[in-house]
Design a protein around this motif. Structure first.
Motif, PDB file in Angstrom:
ATOM      1  N   VAL A  41       0.846  -1.195   0.000  1.00 26.54           N
ATOM      2  CA  VAL A  41       0.000   0.000   0.000  1.00 26.54           C
ATOM      3  C   VAL A  41       0.878   1.241   0.000  1.00 26.54           C
ATOM      4  CG1 VAL A  41      -1.765   1.321   1.219  1.00 26.54           C
ATOM      5  CG2 VAL A  41      -1.875  -1.183   1.192  1.00 26.54           C
ATOM      6  N   PHE A  42       0.714   2.093  -0.999  1.00 30.50           N
ATOM      7  CA  PHE A  42       1.477   3.337  -1.129  1.00 30.50           C
ATOM      8  C   PHE A  42       0.654   4.470  -0.533  1.00 30.50           C
ATOM      9  CE2 PHE A  42       2.858   7.100  -3.606  1.00 30.50           C
ATOM     10  CZ  PHE A  42       4.224   7.048  -3.369  1.00 30.50           C
ATOM     11  N   TYR A  43       1.101   4.976   0.623  1.00 29.95           N
ATOM     12  CA  TYR A  43       0.409   6.072   1.302  1.00 29.95           C
ATOM     13  C   TYR A  43       1.333   7.283   1.293  1.00 29.95           C
ATOM     14  CZ  TYR A  43      -2.389   8.560   4.817  1.00 29.95           C
ATOM     15  OH  TYR A  43      -3.177   9.483   5.479  1.00 29.95           O
ATOM     16  N   PRO A  44       1.085   8.269   0.424  1.00 30.73           N
ATOM     17  CA  PRO A  44       1.977   9.432   0.300  1.00 30.73           C
ATOM     18  C   PRO A  44       2.053  10.249   1.591  1.00 30.73           C
ATOM     19  CG  PRO A  44       0.472   9.299  -1.567  1.00 30.73           C
ATOM     20  CD  PRO A  44      -0.028   8.330  -0.543  1.00 30.73           C
ATOM     21  N   GLU A  45       3.132  10.969   1.751  1.00 29.60           N
ATOM     22  CA  GLU A  45       3.278  11.855   2.906  1.00 29.60           C
ATOM     23  C   GLU A  45       2.313  13.036   2.788  1.00 29.60           C
ATOM     24  OE1 GLU A  45       7.359  12.250   4.921  1.00 29.60           O
ATOM     25  OE2 GLU A  45       7.835  12.155   2.771  1.00 29.60           O
ATOM     26  N   HIS A  46       1.952  13.580   3.925  1.00 29.69           N
ATOM     27  CA  HIS A  46       1.148  14.817   3.965  1.00 29.69           C
ATOM     28  C   HIS A  46       1.448  15.547   5.258  1.00 29.69           C
ATOM     29  CE1 HIS A  46      -1.572  12.880   6.837  1.00 29.69           C
ATOM     30  NE2 HIS A  46      -1.754  11.879   5.983  1.00 29.69           N
ATOM     31  N   LEU A  47       1.068  16.803   5.316  1.00 24.81           N
ATOM     32  CA  LEU A  47       1.345  17.638   6.481  1.00 24.81           C
ATOM     33  C   LEU A  47       0.387  17.320   7.626  1.00 24.81           C
ATOM     34  CD1 LEU A  47       1.922  21.093   4.721  1.00 24.81           C
ATOM     35  CD2 LEU A  47       3.654  19.479   5.537  1.00 24.81           C
ATOM     36  N   VAL A  48       0.871  17.535   8.853  1.00 22.87           N
ATOM     37  CA  VAL A  48       0.051  17.379  10.063  1.00 22.87           C
ATOM     38  C   VAL A  48       0.329  18.575  10.957  1.00 22.87           C
ATOM     39  CG1 VAL A  48      -0.425  15.954  12.085  1.00 22.87           C
ATOM     40  CG2 VAL A  48       0.184  14.863   9.924  1.00 22.87           C
ATOM     41  N   ASP A  49      -0.717  19.175  11.536  1.00 21.78           N
ATOM     42  CA  ASP A  49      -0.483  20.339  12.395  1.00 21.78           C
ATOM     43  C   ASP A  49      -0.139  19.896  13.810  1.00 21.78           C
ATOM     44  OD1 ASP A  49      -2.801  19.755  13.824  1.00 21.78           O
ATOM     45  OD2 ASP A  49      -3.998  21.344  12.936  1.00 21.78           O
TER      46      ASP A  49
END
Length: 451
Positions: A41-49
């Motif tokens: 499963v390819f789960y791209p990075e994303h921002l988190v506050d």
């Protein structure tokens, strides 16, 4: 619009909707990206506050034009290329913003599955209100319409018109989650495991007292400090955590309406564990109703916990309140509680800051260079207006105000204040040190005995 060619690979889009544990799911998946990749499963990075909350992958494949979020085909194409170069078979994307982009995504990706949760509409209403206070500075009491909002149901009805849409809906019922959490339940759908996963509370609910305190600060205009206050209030366990803002008669009406909504939705899309969701909706309301116009019985414990958790921030809040004294919403049991638990040192420092910011009104105008120190007026008025306790020495008040004047580059004013402090405490080492420093800056001669 041309669709992406994925061959034997596929895409899964998790779209929430809002208030169905999306933050917890995204936080867990992001933390275990490498483990997911090992399972295909390819789960791209994303921002988190700083609250652990994220918009997910919306900005990985979208941008904003004239306030509207739309797919950016160039960004999406790049992400698809990264996915195809990986050894993963599934591209997993997650964002609540995708709920309104399902048609667009299905137009460009043919082999795509959409996964979302269906929550009790009554809980969605209350949770949405709480979120508006927490994150969107709402200061109004909760509105109780006669009819439950149909926005979410109507959105699903629109999606029913999309051809060949593969929609998988699951009931958001914590007691029936596979593995006991929404994260483990979602992973079961994906057929993946997250090693050493420990459930975390992301974007936790407020206690009743915390909600009302935040709502009051919103009314006063506490905006810049709002994210930090939100984090602190989520941490605190003081106050009533189980409650409803919906009175019994209205709640019963909502139960009937929610049951109809869910049954109608199930005619459009199948809902896994639908019966469990219906049972939860019709369960007798066990949480006590709390009227937002009543006093807050446990506020003092909440305020003390807030002060002890982060004294520096609490001090900032007290200073903000002093500057908000003329606001129509200022006078309340909340202000009384916060000032009651301010420590003496906090009070003195804030008095100094407040005095410098209000120097002209408190000290009868700008102090000329040649004004004798004993003619500086306003100390008694300051003590009375801010209710400074009798055991707070005038020398300390003057010294702290002088230090604040120095920090604001008001050296002449600081010198006059420190001379007054020196008259009351002639042997104070800090006072003597600062007087010498100020005298050097101003080109004055300073003797220890100066008055």
């Amino acid at each position: 619009m041309n669709s992406f060619c994925l061959g034997d690979k596929s895409v899964i889009v998790h779209f929430g909707p809002p208030k169905t544990g999306t933050s917890a799911i995204q936080n867990a998946l992001l933390t275990h990206r490498n483990h997911l990749l090992e399972q295909g499963v390819f789960y791209p990075e994303h921002l988190v506050d700083e609250n652990g909350v994220s918009s997910g992958h919306v900005w990985n494949i979208c941008d904003k034009h004239s306030g509207a979020i739309t797919l950016n085909i160039e960004l999406f194409s790049k992400l698809i290329s990264d996915f195809k170069r990986s050894h993963a078979n599934v591209l997993l994307l997650s964002s609540e913003f995708f709920f309104n982009l399902i048609e667009d995504i299905s137009n460009v990706v043919k082999n795509v599955v959409f996964i979302g949760y269906v929550r009790n509409p009554i809980d969605v209403l209350e949770s949405g209100y709480s979120q508006s206070v927490k994150r969107h500075n709402n200061c109004k009491a909760m509105s109780l319409p006669k009819k439950l909002p149909l926005n979410r149901y109507n959105r699903f009805a629109d999606l029913a018109k999309v051809e060949h849409l593969d929609m998988r809906l699951r009931a958001y019922v914590p007691a029936h989650f596979t593995g006991g959490t929404v994260v483990s339940d979602f992973c079961q759908v994906l057929n993946v495991k997250l090693p050493n996963f420990k459930a975390q509370y992301i974007n936790s609910s407020y206690s009743y007292e915390a909600l009302e305190l935040k709502r009051w600060f919103n009314a006063l205009g506490l905006v810049n400090e709002s994210p930090q206050l939100d984090l602190l209030l989520q941490k605190l366990s003081e106050g009533k955590e189980k409650y409803t803002l919906i009175p019994t008669n209205r709640y019963s009406s909502y139960q009937n309406q929610a049951t109809v909504q869910i049954n109608e939705l199930s005619k459009i899309f199948s809902i896994e564990n639908q019966l469990a969701l219906i049972e939860e909706v019709n369960r007798t309301q066990e949480k006590p109703y709390l009227n937002q116009s009543t006093d807050i019985s446990e506020l003092d414990r909440m305020v003390i916990a807030l002060r002890d958790e982060n004294p520096r921030f609490y001090e900032q809040i007290c200073l903000f309140l002093r500057k908000s004294v003329y606001h129509p919403s200022f006078y309340s049991i909340k202000a009384e509680s916060i000032f009651r638990h301010e420590t003496l040192l906090m009070k003195l420092r804030n008095i100094a800051k407040y005095a410098v910011s209000k120097g002209k009104s408190l000290f009868k105008g700008t102090v000329p260079h040649n004004t004798p120190s004993n003619l500086i007026l306003g100390i008694e008025e300051l003590r009375n207006s801010l209710n400074i306790p009798a055991d707070a020495n005038d020398a300390i008040v003057l010294r702290e105000m002088a230090l604040l004047a120095e920090k604001n580059n008001q050296i002449s004013f600081a010198y006059k204040l420190m001379l007054q402090a020196n008259a009351l405490r002639p042997n104070g080492p800090l006072i003597q040190h600062k007087l010498k420093k100020y005298a050097q800056i101003l080109g004055k001669k300073h003797d220890k005995g100066s008055k």
